[in-house]
Design an enzyme around this catalytic site. Structure first.
Site, PDB file in Angstrom:
ATOM      1  N   HIS A   1       0.830  -1.196   0.000  1.00 27.29           N
ATOM      2  CA  HIS A   1       0.000   0.000   0.000  1.00 27.29           C
ATOM      3  C   HIS A   1       0.871   1.255   0.000  1.00 27.29           C
ATOM      4  O   HIS A   1       0.363   2.363   0.118  1.00 27.29           O
ATOM      5  CB  HIS A   1      -0.931   0.006   1.234  1.00 27.29           C
ATOM      6  CG  HIS A   1      -1.975  -1.067   1.197  1.00 27.29           C
ATOM      7  ND1 HIS A   1      -1.894  -2.204   1.964  1.00 27.29           N
ATOM      8  CD2 HIS A   1      -3.105  -1.186   0.464  1.00 27.29           C
ATOM      9  CE1 HIS A   1      -2.943  -2.965   1.718  1.00 27.29           C
ATOM     10  NE2 HIS A   1      -3.699  -2.378   0.815  1.00 27.29           N
TER      11      HIS A   1
ATOM     12  N   LYS B   1       6.777   2.850  -3.153  1.00 25.45           N
ATOM     13  CA  LYS B   1       7.260   1.578  -3.700  1.00 25.45           C
ATOM     14  C   LYS B   1       6.571   1.238  -5.013  1.00 25.45           C
ATOM     15  O   LYS B   1       7.203   0.723  -5.937  1.00 25.45           O
ATOM     16  CB  LYS B   1       7.058   0.446  -2.691  1.00 25.45           C
ATOM     17  CG  LYS B   1       8.042   0.461  -1.540  1.00 25.45           C
ATOM     18  CD  LYS B   1       7.936  -0.801  -0.713  1.00 25.45           C
ATOM     19  CE  LYS B   1       8.963  -0.808   0.411  1.00 25.45           C
ATOM     20  NZ  LYS B   1       8.920  -2.056   1.185  1.00 25.45           N
TER      21      LYS B   1
ATOM     22  N   ASP C   1      10.292  -6.661   0.414  1.00 27.36           N
ATOM     23  CA  ASP C   1      10.556  -6.257   1.785  1.00 27.36           C
ATOM     24  C   ASP C   1      11.996  -5.776   1.788  1.00 27.36           C
ATOM     25  O   ASP C   1      12.889  -6.466   1.274  1.00 27.36           O
ATOM     26  CB  ASP C   1      10.352  -7.391   2.791  1.00 27.36           C
ATOM     27  CG  ASP C   1      10.140  -6.834   4.190  1.00 27.36           C
ATOM     28  OD1 ASP C   1       9.247  -5.990   4.370  1.00 27.36           O
ATOM     29  OD2 ASP C   1      10.887  -7.226   5.106  1.00 27.36           O
ATOM     30  N   SER C   2      12.192  -4.604   2.291  1.00 24.62           N
ATOM     31  CA  SER C   2      13.511  -4.004   2.169  1.00 24.62           C
ATOM     32  C   SER C   2      13.812  -3.130   3.367  1.00 24.62           C
ATOM     33  O   SER C   2      12.934  -2.794   4.156  1.00 24.62           O
ATOM     34  CB  SER C   2      13.592  -3.179   0.877  1.00 24.62           C
ATOM     35  OG  SER C   2      12.570  -2.207   0.855  1.00 24.62           O
TER      36      SER C   2
ATOM     37  N   GLY D   1      12.451   7.670   2.872  1.00 27.64           N
ATOM     38  CA  GLY D   1      13.063   6.810   3.886  1.00 27.64           C
ATOM     39  C   GLY D   1      14.465   7.258   4.260  1.00 27.64           C
ATOM     40  O   GLY D   1      14.696   8.412   4.615  1.00 27.64           O
TER      41      GLY D   1
ATOM     42  N   HIS E   1      18.840  -1.041  -4.865  1.00 32.72           N
ATOM     43  CA  HIS E   1      18.676  -2.414  -4.397  1.00 32.72           C
ATOM     44  C   HIS E   1      17.441  -3.058  -5.012  1.00 32.72           C
ATOM     45  O   HIS E   1      17.465  -4.237  -5.362  1.00 32.72           O
ATOM     46  CB  HIS E   1      18.613  -2.453  -2.865  1.00 32.72           C
ATOM     47  CG  HIS E   1      17.655  -1.474  -2.248  1.00 32.72           C
ATOM     48  ND1 HIS E   1      17.642  -0.132  -2.549  1.00 32.72           N
ATOM     49  CD2 HIS E   1      16.661  -1.639  -1.330  1.00 32.72           C
ATOM     50  CE1 HIS E   1      16.698   0.476  -1.857  1.00 32.72           C
ATOM     51  NE2 HIS E   1      16.077  -0.424  -1.109  1.00 32.72           N
TER      52      HIS E   1
END
Length: 197
Positions: free
Chosen positions: A8, A12, A67-68, A151, A182
């Site tokens: 959500h 991303k 997931d990072s 972030g 990444h």
């Protein structure tokens, strides 16, 4: 072909759409509007699979989940899977960044090594599961710089830059970030798997 991105997080979604546009323009990445599963895994791979399984089950489409986080060597790999919640359950990006900088306040440059890690899980409509990883090495700055990204981008200095003109990821253009990040590295490893869908 449509693939649902199990998040959500609009940042991303936009980032993965930009990456996909460069490598698989025939692939339509759609956002996920279903219930958010509890991410109770203790690794990036576990959490990525939890999200991808939930999105595939909810939509009937192949689902991709990322997931990072940032992993700091001197902190034993933390914040790691707790990157989004480093300063508490509010997911406050500014508080997370400030806390991490405060924890490293007296740490000199040679000991500020860090990596952005992205683990991407693909769960197909028939239940097959695949996991790939991308790592972006660098170090942490002593103060935020730049207006781009999100972030921890304002304090992450990727390795391999000219020392006289180093920049944080938040000072990169969107195209520069998408080419090196990444997530871009993890997605490059995922592309051959998508071709088999």
């Amino acid at each position: 072909m449509r693939v649902v991105l199990a998040t959500h997080n609009p940042h991303k979604i936009a980032e993965l759409q930009q990456i996909v546009a460069l490598t698989r323009p025939d692939l339509e990445v759609v956002g996920y509007d279903g219930p958010e599963p509890v991410e109770d895994g203790v690794t990036f791979a576990e959490n990525a699979l939890i999200k991808a399984r939930a999105a595939a089950a909810h939509t009937g489409l192949a689902a991709v989940a990322d997931d990072s986080g940032i992993c700091v060597d001197v902190l034993g790999g933390s914040p790691g899977v707790f990157s989004a919640y480093w300063a508490g359950q509010k997911k406050d990006a500014v508080a997370n960044l400030d806390l991490l900088l405060d924890q490293l306040r007296d740490i000199a440059d040679p000991h500020r090594a860090a990596q952005f890690r992205s683990t991407i899980a693909l769960v197909t409509a028939d239940g097959a599961e695949h996991v790939v990883e991308g790592i972006w090495a660098g170090r942490l700055a002593h103060a935020p710089a730049g207006e781009g990204g999100f972030g921890y981008d304002p304090i992450f200095i990727p390795a391999g830059q000219d020392p006289a003109s180093e920049r944080t990821v938040a000072e990169f253009s969107a195209d520069e970030k998408q080419a090196q990040s990444h997530r871009a590295r993890a997605f490059a490893a995922l592309v051959p798997l998508l071709e088999n869908l």
